[in-house]
Design a protein around this motif. Structure first.
Motif, mmCIF file in Angstrom:
data_model
loop_
_atom_site.group_PDB
_atom_site.id
_atom_site.type_symbol
_atom_site.label_atom_id
_atom_site.label_comp_id
_atom_site.label_asym_id
_atom_site.label_seq_id
_atom_site.Cartn_x
_atom_site.Cartn_y
_atom_site.Cartn_z
ATOM 1 N N ASP A 158 0.540 -1.429 0.117
ATOM 2 C CA ASP A 158 -0.117 0.010 -0.308
ATOM 3 C C ASP A 158 1.061 1.562 0.318
ATOM 4 O O ASP A 158 0.339 1.900 -0.634
ATOM 5 N N GLN A 159 2.333 0.489 0.485
ATOM 6 C CA GLN A 159 2.742 2.198 0.716
ATOM 7 C C GLN A 159 3.201 2.628 -0.650
ATOM 8 O O GLN A 159 3.999 3.368 -1.335
ATOM 9 N N GLY A 160 4.121 1.597 -1.440
ATOM 10 C CA GLY A 160 3.719 0.973 -2.810
ATOM 11 C C GLY A 160 3.159 1.545 -4.255
ATOM 12 O O GLY A 160 3.004 2.680 -4.300
ATOM 13 N N TYR A 161 2.678 0.263 -5.195
ATOM 14 C CA TYR A 161 1.903 0.525 -5.932
ATOM 15 C C TYR A 161 0.555 1.398 -5.785
ATOM 16 O O TYR A 161 0.064 1.775 -6.052
ATOM 17 N N GLY A 162 -0.060 0.672 -4.331
ATOM 18 C CA GLY A 162 -0.437 0.898 -3.462
ATOM 19 C C GLY A 162 -0.937 2.813 -3.018
ATOM 20 O O GLY A 162 -2.210 3.539 -2.885
ATOM 21 N N ARG A 163 0.038 3.205 -3.194
ATOM 22 C CA ARG A 163 0.029 4.546 -3.361
ATOM 23 C C ARG A 163 0.140 5.448 -4.604
ATOM 24 O O ARG A 163 -1.187 6.317 -4.212
ATOM 25 N N ASN A 164 0.023 4.785 -5.245
ATOM 26 C CA ASN A 164 -0.436 5.736 -6.649
ATOM 27 C C ASN A 164 -2.004 5.183 -7.285
ATOM 28 O O ASN A 164 -2.967 4.825 -6.576
ATOM 29 N N GLU A 165 -2.265 6.993 -7.682
ATOM 30 C CA GLU A 165 -3.932 7.081 -8.377
ATOM 31 C C GLU A 165 -4.637 5.735 -9.053
ATOM 32 O O GLU A 165 -4.000 5.487 -9.447
ATOM 33 N N MET A 186 5.640 0.517 -17.998
ATOM 34 C CA MET A 186 5.137 -1.203 -17.830
ATOM 35 C C MET A 186 4.924 -0.429 -16.136
ATOM 36 O O MET A 186 4.085 -1.694 -15.443
ATOM 37 N N ALA A 187 5.386 -0.029 -15.670
ATOM 38 C CA ALA A 187 5.271 -0.004 -14.097
ATOM 39 C C ALA A 187 3.841 1.118 -14.107
ATOM 40 O O ALA A 187 3.304 0.540 -12.947
ATOM 41 N N THR A 188 2.985 1.357 -14.901
ATOM 42 C CA THR A 188 1.443 1.413 -14.874
ATOM 43 C C THR A 188 0.422 0.329 -15.172
ATOM 44 O O THR A 188 -0.102 0.775 -13.605
ATOM 45 N N CYS A 189 0.845 -0.489 -16.188
ATOM 46 C CA CYS A 189 0.378 -1.585 -15.903
ATOM 47 C C CYS A 189 0.365 -2.550 -15.017
ATOM 48 O O CYS A 189 -0.915 -2.628 -14.339
ATOM 49 N N LEU A 190 1.450 -2.597 -14.214
ATOM 50 C CA LEU A 190 1.685 -3.089 -12.758
ATOM 51 C C LEU A 190 1.408 -2.361 -11.771
ATOM 52 O O LEU A 190 0.492 -3.452 -10.870
ATOM 53 N N SER A 191 1.062 -1.421 -11.756
ATOM 54 C CA SER A 191 0.299 -0.972 -10.781
ATOM 55 C C SER A 191 -1.178 -0.807 -10.669
ATOM 56 O O SER A 191 -2.469 -1.060 -9.602
ATOM 57 N N GLN A 192 -1.373 -0.586 -11.671
ATOM 58 C CA GLN A 192 -3.019 -1.289 -12.573
ATOM 59 C C GLN A 192 -3.280 -2.469 -11.637
ATOM 60 O O GLN A 192 -4.680 -2.692 -11.516
ATOM 61 N N LEU A 193 -2.478 -3.312 -11.586
ATOM 62 C CA LEU A 193 -2.873 -5.197 -11.918
ATOM 63 C C LEU A 193 -2.823 -5.392 -9.913
ATOM 64 O O LEU A 193 -3.914 -6.038 -9.731
#
Length: 496
Positions: A158-165, A186-193
């Motif tokens: 939650d402090q990594g990808y979870g922090r992204n909108e 790629m990071a955007t795709c993984l954050s969305q996953l």
């Protein structure tokens, strides 16, 4: 060997590629995030090395999926802050993102949002977000993650990808694209996953890379041409070691994908419980290798492209935009492809004429192999003279016939030098075409010449000097494959 305009099966590509993407969506269930590497449209490199491939082939393929497809455009906030420019278009990344959105919409594709990656309060990025929102676009912020990409426990939290909108999407296929490399696709795709998984949505990730072609040989000229095209990124083609280990089969990948795969695989495993892939090749959906009609013709076209890239890079080094080691790598690639700089016949012809006349010269190779030249005169620049000679040849007009009346040329020269204060009285290519179009109203030969302009598309052109951006732009609009020798016409420090 001659150029074969049907060496690549465009229709088969549209069908096979869209079908393969649809299968990948079904593999995951609810949603697929498809990262698009390279150019989604205006892919002129692909159209040169794969005769029959259209510059907008990928866009037309997506049109077949448009009812289930939407697009996310990703741009790095640091690139906005630094005014990063696309070398091929001369546009800053933020402006090119707008250009891309317009292009997607013109093809009936839904552009759902823009993601600002690496956002850390950059003032230029904040201003850009305000601009986009005023244009009616949704904008989301993704933030830097300390220790990325090695600190996987922090990244997948939650402090990594979870922090992204969380980017709200409504379609099953989400295309993630960007103005250029390093944007964070790629990071955007993984954050969305990560976010989709927390919402119990079955989402997956795949990658669309046009080159290198995974099921062609490692040293195939098409793949060597990809290395030549990305010499500034220092990409190196290689056999996918993970694919070879998992399946005992050779497949072509490149260094950045292979280097990133262990970390990517670990992130996918942590998000999804189990990674669906055993190799970088597994992630891809590219079907180009299955749509080749004439391999020999592809090899011929690709070798020509490698030599073009060599001449282009020499000019970039001369302009201070590239390093000498890029030239050395291209010389190595030419050796592997069994070609050299003198294989570009128009370069030899233009440079020989320049040496003979002691002035800039240009040469064009017509579709039938005929080479025509143009030299500098008091009225015309070399590129303009070459252009008129080519049109005379195509229209079967005798060489000694004047296509443009001196009565038309002189007022233009007077306007340039007297009123616009140009130091160069010679007509540029765009000025020649305007003058020719005026003459075509009353002159039959000029009219015939104008009707042949479309036949210049795909012709090879070389100039003995680095020409003005005006001439470059005009010749590229005509669709010719342009290169120049790394020489400036003058010793001035500032070149327009």
């Amino acid at each position: 060997m001659k150029h074969n305009p049907s060496a690549f099966d465009h229709k088969a590509y549209l069908s096979k590629q869209s079908e393969n993407i649809a299968k990948r969506i079904e593999m995951f269930g609810d949603k697929l995030y498809l990262e698009f590497g390279g150019k989604l449209y205006d892919d002129y490199h692909a159209s040169r090395v794969l005769p029959g491939f259209q510059p907008d082939s990928k866009m037309k393929m997506l049109e077949r999926l448009k009812d289930s497809c939407e697009v996310i455009v990703v741009i790095n906030a640091n690139h906005i802050e630094k005014n990063k420019v696309r070398g091929d278009l001369g546009l800053t990344y933020d402006m090119d993102a707008l250009r891309q959105i317009d292009a997607f919409r013109s093809h009936g594709l839904l552009v759902s949002s823009v993601v600002l990656t690496h956002f850390a309060g950059q003032s230029a990025a904040e201003a850009y977000q305000t601009k986009l929102e005023k244009l009616g676009l949704k904008v989301y912020r993704h933030y830097p993650i300390e220790g990325y990409p090695a600190n996987i426990p922090l990244i997948v939290s939650d402090q990594g990808y979870g922090r992204n909108e969380y980017v709200e999407t409504s379609r099953r296929l989400v295309i993630v694209t960007a103005p250029g490399p390093g944007s964070g696709k790629m990071a955007t795709c993984l954050s969305q996953l990560y976010h989709e998984n927390k919402r119990n949505i079955k989402a997956g990730y795949a990658k669309f890379e046009t080159f290198p072609v995974w099921n062609l040989p490692l040293k195939h000229p098409v793949n060597l041409a990809y290395e030549a095209a990305t010499v500034d990124l220092d990409d190196v083609n290689m056999i996918d070691p993970f694919h070879l280990e998992a399946y005992g089969e050779k497949a072509v990948s490149y260094n950045r994908d292979s280097d990133a795969f262990p970390v990517l695989n670990a992130i996918l495993t942590r998000i999804m419980g189990q990674s669906p892939y055993k190799s970088p090749t597994d992630m891809g959906v590219n079907m180009i290798g299955y749509c080749i009609n004439d391999d020999e013709a592809l090899c011929y076209s690709s070798r020509k492209e490698i030599v073009r890239r060599y001449w282009d890079t020499l000019c970039q080094v001369r302009k201070g935009n590239a390093e000498q080691d890029q030239v050395l790598k291209l010389e190595f690639l030419m050796e592997q492809a069994q070609v050299n700089a003198s294989n570009r016949k128009v370069a030899v012809a233009a440079n020989e004429l320049a040496e003979k006349t002691e002035a800039p010269a240009a040469a064009i190779e017509m579709e039938d192999g005929t080479i025509l030249t143009g030299k500098t005169s008091t009225l015309l620049g070399a590129s303009s003279a070459m252009l008129l000679n080519a049109l005379k040849y195509l229209a079967k007009i005798p060489h000694d016939v004047d296509l443009i009346s001196p009565m038309v040329i002189e007022p233009i020269r007077h306007l340039k030098t007297t009123h616009l204060h140009s130091a160069n009285p010679r007509l540029h290519t765009d000025e020649v075409l305007i003058a020719l179009s005026i003459c075509a109203l009353t002159d039959y030969n000029a009219k015939k010449a104008m009707e042949c302009l479309d036949k210049l598309k795909g012709c090879e052109v070389h100039t003995s000097v680095i020409i003005s951006q005006t001439d470059v732009s005009t010749l590229k609009k005509l669709g010719v494959n342009l290169t120049s020798s790394p020489v400036y016409q003058t010793k001035a420090l500032f070149h327009k």
